[in-house]
Design a protein around this motif. Sequence first.
Motif: not given
Length: 1439
Positions: A1366-1381, A1383-1394
């Motif tokens: 959930t975006n806690p801010y009062p405006s639209k925000r863009a985010y990026r996703l990273y992981t420390n593994h 090789d074990l986890l992949q994201f459907k989308e590496d970035s998104f906007e909320v």
Amino acid sequence: MTEWHQTFLQNLFVPPHPQRGPQLSKESAAFQCVLKWLDGLQIKQKVLELLSGVEYHLRISLFDVTYRHFFGRTWKSVARPMKPLAGHLPRIVFNEPLYFHTSLNHPNVIAVVEVVAEGKKLDGDLQTVACGFGILRLFNTKLEASDSPTQDRWLRLYHGTPRALLHPLLEDPIEQCKYMTLIENCFLLYTLKCHPFLETVFHLLPENFLVSGLQKIPGLLPAHGEINDVLRKPRLQKSVTWYLDNLLFNLYPTLEKFEEELLEQLRHDRSREDSSTLEGTVVTIQERRLHVGVHNGLVFVQKPQVVVLMPESEVTLGRSGSLNKKPSFTKTSSRHQALVLRSRIHLTEMVNNPSFAVVFLLEYVFNTPSGMERKGTSVTSLSNMAYMHMIRWAVWNPQAEGFSKKMVSLPLRGGAQLNPAHCLVYRIPSTPMSSEEVKQVELGTIRFQFSFSSEEHFGTSLEPSVHMKDEPQHFKKPPTSPSMPILPGMMSSVQLSPIGPGLSMSQLSSSPTSTPRSLSARPSLPTQLNSKLSTSFKTFQGTQEESSPISSRIAHLEVDLSQTSLITESPIAQQLQELPFTPLHAPIIMGTEIRSAGSKLSRASLVRLRTLGFPEILDRCKQPAEIVDPSIPVNFNPQKEEEDVLQSNEIILQFLAFSRVSEDPRGMPWPKTVYFTFQFYRFPPVTTSRLQLMKMDQPGMTNSSSLSYILVSENRDDSLNKDSLGLQLQYLVDPTLLKPGEQRWFIHYLAVQTLQIDVWDGDSLLLIGSAAVQMEHILRQGRAAVQVCLELDVVTTEYEQDMMVVSGDITRPGTVKPIGVHTLVRGRLHLTLANVGHMSEQKSDDYNLLPPSRSRIISSNNGISNFQGGSLLNHEGNRAFKNVAQARKLADVDGELAAMLFTNRQEGSKVHQVTSQETDAIRKRKLERMAAVRRQESDSNLALGTKNLLARHNVQTQHIRDLQIIDAYRERTKVESITNMLNLVITTHHTIYATLGTAEFFEFALKNPHNLQHTVSIEIDNPELSVILDSREWRHFKDATKVHTPLEEDMFHLHENHTPQLYLRPKETVHIPFKYQTFFIEHTVMMQQCPAECKSDKVLEAMLPCKSSEIPTKSLKVSFSLSNGKPIAILCVNVEYQPHVIDQTFRFYHPEFSFLKKSIRLPPWHTLPGAPVGGMPSKEPQIYVRCSDPNVICETKKMGPGEPQDMFLKVAGGPSPQIKKFFVALYMDYWMATPIQIWQIYLHSLQRVDVSCITGQMTRLSLVLRGTQTVRKVKAFTSHPHELKLDPDGVFMLSRNGVHDLQIGVRPQRSGNRFLYLNLVDVDCHQLVSSWLVCLSSRQPVISKAFEIILPVGCGKGANKRITYTNPYPSKRAYRLYTNHPDLLQFKEDSFEVDARETYTIGLRFAPGSSTGMEEILIYINDHEDKNEETFCVKVIYQ
């Protein structure tokens, strides 16, 4: 109010800005500033005309320009009047010293000096007026040393007050700001220098605390003489040791009710702060801690001790149960409920001073769930978080309150009051109608007993606790045993911090079965020591074992303080006893080093290698060499090798392919080119040319057996030379090229040695890894030729930065484990080794004989040293030809005489020495040619006859002068020449073949040729050869070498100059033991090995052994002289050096110009070569160590029975990118005769870059690149490209003597301290331009949510899951996703906007698991600036 309270309240100070923080890595520096006088202060008369008795004083404060923050304590000088000077500006003389110490060594930390005028108004009140201020830069000027002559400096003053520095319009540099106005002709004279004498009183003065030398400092003696400066050369008061016993805390009204109200208040506070907290959230008490320390009103003299308090009822119940007795009560009354301490507290820093007091701080550790638990959802909390609060505190001032009574009772304090911990304390009860006496009782009390003697002990029960009086003797602690040492830091090693020690999330998670207000039972002493150590250093990362089902996982801080004190109180100074040593940094386990076993290739791989066209290895009859199976053990028979007619060995190394392994983690760079470095026997070290990796794409290949990349040579334009596959190197070892007896050394080398091959990236010049192979398989054993095809694991070892951590129980044998050492298989090297036999070029009868060093007894009259005649000027010693001396010119045999003759004939010319008949013939021919020319000229011109007669006269005169010189020279050297010739009669020559670290033992049979007794002095010209003086050492070498000669006790006497002397009877013969042992090897500083130039030849020429080893051949002389100085025997020892076996190779990368300190754990002694079969009865041997470099410190220490031994190393690094190479020899015998192992150690010095960051978040910084003398095309390479990003990441031009910036971005994937490597390489020449060592210190972000998922193993299917954000801010925000593994986890989308306040669903794809276990995967959610917003933890269980 006591004197301690007055001192405490009068010396409060402001801490530095939180973002500046304490400089833990820097030591505090001490300063002295002397303010002398102020000239030219001009003040408007209107300001001071209403004041009388005007005087001036200075105020100094510390100011942080970066954060616009005043900190420390404002110091005020003594008020001084202004004195007018005739013909000069008015002057105010201060002459007051100022002292302080700080670790904030930053240019933006300054001192602000303010001038203030003070006077009395008409009504008598004191009025102060600001007159100006100055800025004193502390860290941007060179400071004088304390013993150097002081240099006066002038400080300019500005109009206004220091509060102007807080204005937002002021920018740095402040002195150049347009809003700053100087006071004309106004200067303050001062001196500023370092003051190391202040370092002895750092424990009495807080950091950043400005103090005058005229101020009284608690704990210091008054100053000597007329100078009243106590800090100029401070003198400490004598400290005493006090003992506190039977501490008991009573809390109002009862302990149970007090803690219930406390927990209820905390729960309400959390509900108000976090509206998402659900009702019914349980807050439990994890521990009750007590901080006890001595405070001098300014600072804690030492870090407070931390102990754990227990409820009295639990202590009594636990004790009664342990004694198998029935509890003495069934229900404890409420008035007897209290918190007690079972152990004794030692206060070693008490001083007989009224400002010294004992401070007690009561702290509670609370536990609460870290996440929300909702019914019907899959969100579960993985851990419970712990936090600390200060509950009560008390202070005891013995000087003010008296200590005549042994029992002390103090009221506890609380609420919003200033306290030494500088933190908030739990509120006091709201009782406005209560009297002061009642209020003291309502806050609670602390009671304890104290004593001055370590023998005076009151047990652990107090008088009010009647039920604990029956068995006080059971609480006495047993005496300290060697297996349970008390660490020096145990007394006071925990920092006082209101936020608690730095514990990891797993440590702060409580057991699910723990109940509210429950405490674990008392752990055993080893557990306490381990917990104490881990908490004090704040770097423990393991998981504590629970001592009971209900014990919590917070590290307990209680230690046995009633053990024997480390400081023995005695009127006579005694020698301190060293405790059993425990290394505080992680040792390197030998098993983690390079020991890659060779395995044979599969049949499919052998077929592909044969079809690819690699050179075939043939014997001398052009037949294929016999293939040996490496899995079959080798039965080595030395006799077969000696009887082999093919005594010449051609060793062939074929580098075929380099394949990737599945264990290589994703993202690690895979090289495009490689090269190899190694050293075979005593041949020169080899750095091969670059070989490209050409991928093989063949159908049907499996991952386990495929040759994924074959090695192909390069052309000069870096293109592939497909006609030259692999790399072949040949070594020819022929007996005619070896020294006498060396053939057996070489065969022994092949039988026992392991060849280590380092694999390097040909582009980045980074080390990929190392492989090791046993060479015993290429022993021919009578066969014509053998070859073995091997697949070697290329292993790399990563050493994390040294952490003050020991994992395991340090008092229990065999449980200490290393931390921070990781090994990884990077690939597999496909290699073929072969040995082809040839007939020796020259048959010799003695090439297989043992070296003469095996003849241990040397006689002085064995016929070797009989006089053979010869010239007096011949210094060659023993002559092998007939007793005939051929006449030669003196100038031919004596260079010194030749130089004298030619110098006399030809002034100003270089000294020419005639050393051969060829030179003499050339000179004679030239002289004859010149004489013929002169005769021809004489016949043609009779007028020249007179000149010819004059020339002949000059030649005759020159000859006469030469004869005189020769005669004088012969007379001068006659005695010396005859003496040297006579010495040949008594000279014995002996040759030994020495290796590094091995002692060569022999005995010399010395005979007294005279009929009188003599005292013989033994003089040796080299310290590496010595006489064995100890009879035990002599016996050891006799037994080892099977020498059966007489042995005498106390045979030698050492003269004043440490020269051995021996008494000889007439005609007596004695055996004198000698030992030769060298540890010297020339340690030339190397640079980074770069790949050699590529060659188009398919097979390199066979290399021959080195003609000269690393150590040149030596000749040593031993003289046996009488008391009159005449020798009776001379022994000449010729030392021929042989190569030594290297059992282990280490490579360390360390910052330049710093000391490398490492500990290497030795393997079990019974596994080492030379260990006795069946072990040693009733004891374990001590390992001894010696280093080839005298500037390297290395030693081993005995850890205790059953404990492993570590070798500690301390090496000084040089400038980057130098490499230091040295050897370390390990011995198992006390006399260090033969090393059991020899290690080769490389130290790579790199430029250091420190980076502190958060895992999953990008941290950017820049490096400065300086150009060389020429323009270069360079490229930067990193060892971890998935964590270290470069800009520019391609090839760029490095201009000549230019300056460039290399931008780097660090995004670590795991927390902790690690090393990353960065190389700048010239892409044209493949040379290393510069190298950096990135010291990464990353911490894990706060985990906001935790999840758990269970996946099956072996099904080959992953899992798709979703989580929401959930975006806690009062405006639209863009985010990026990273992981420390990744090789074990992949994201459907590496970035998104909320959108604002909206929820986004994150799609997750989990890879299938290959083995059972558990893995914690972190999901980093970063904003558009790549800053971490939130972190989720997913616990994946594979089953």
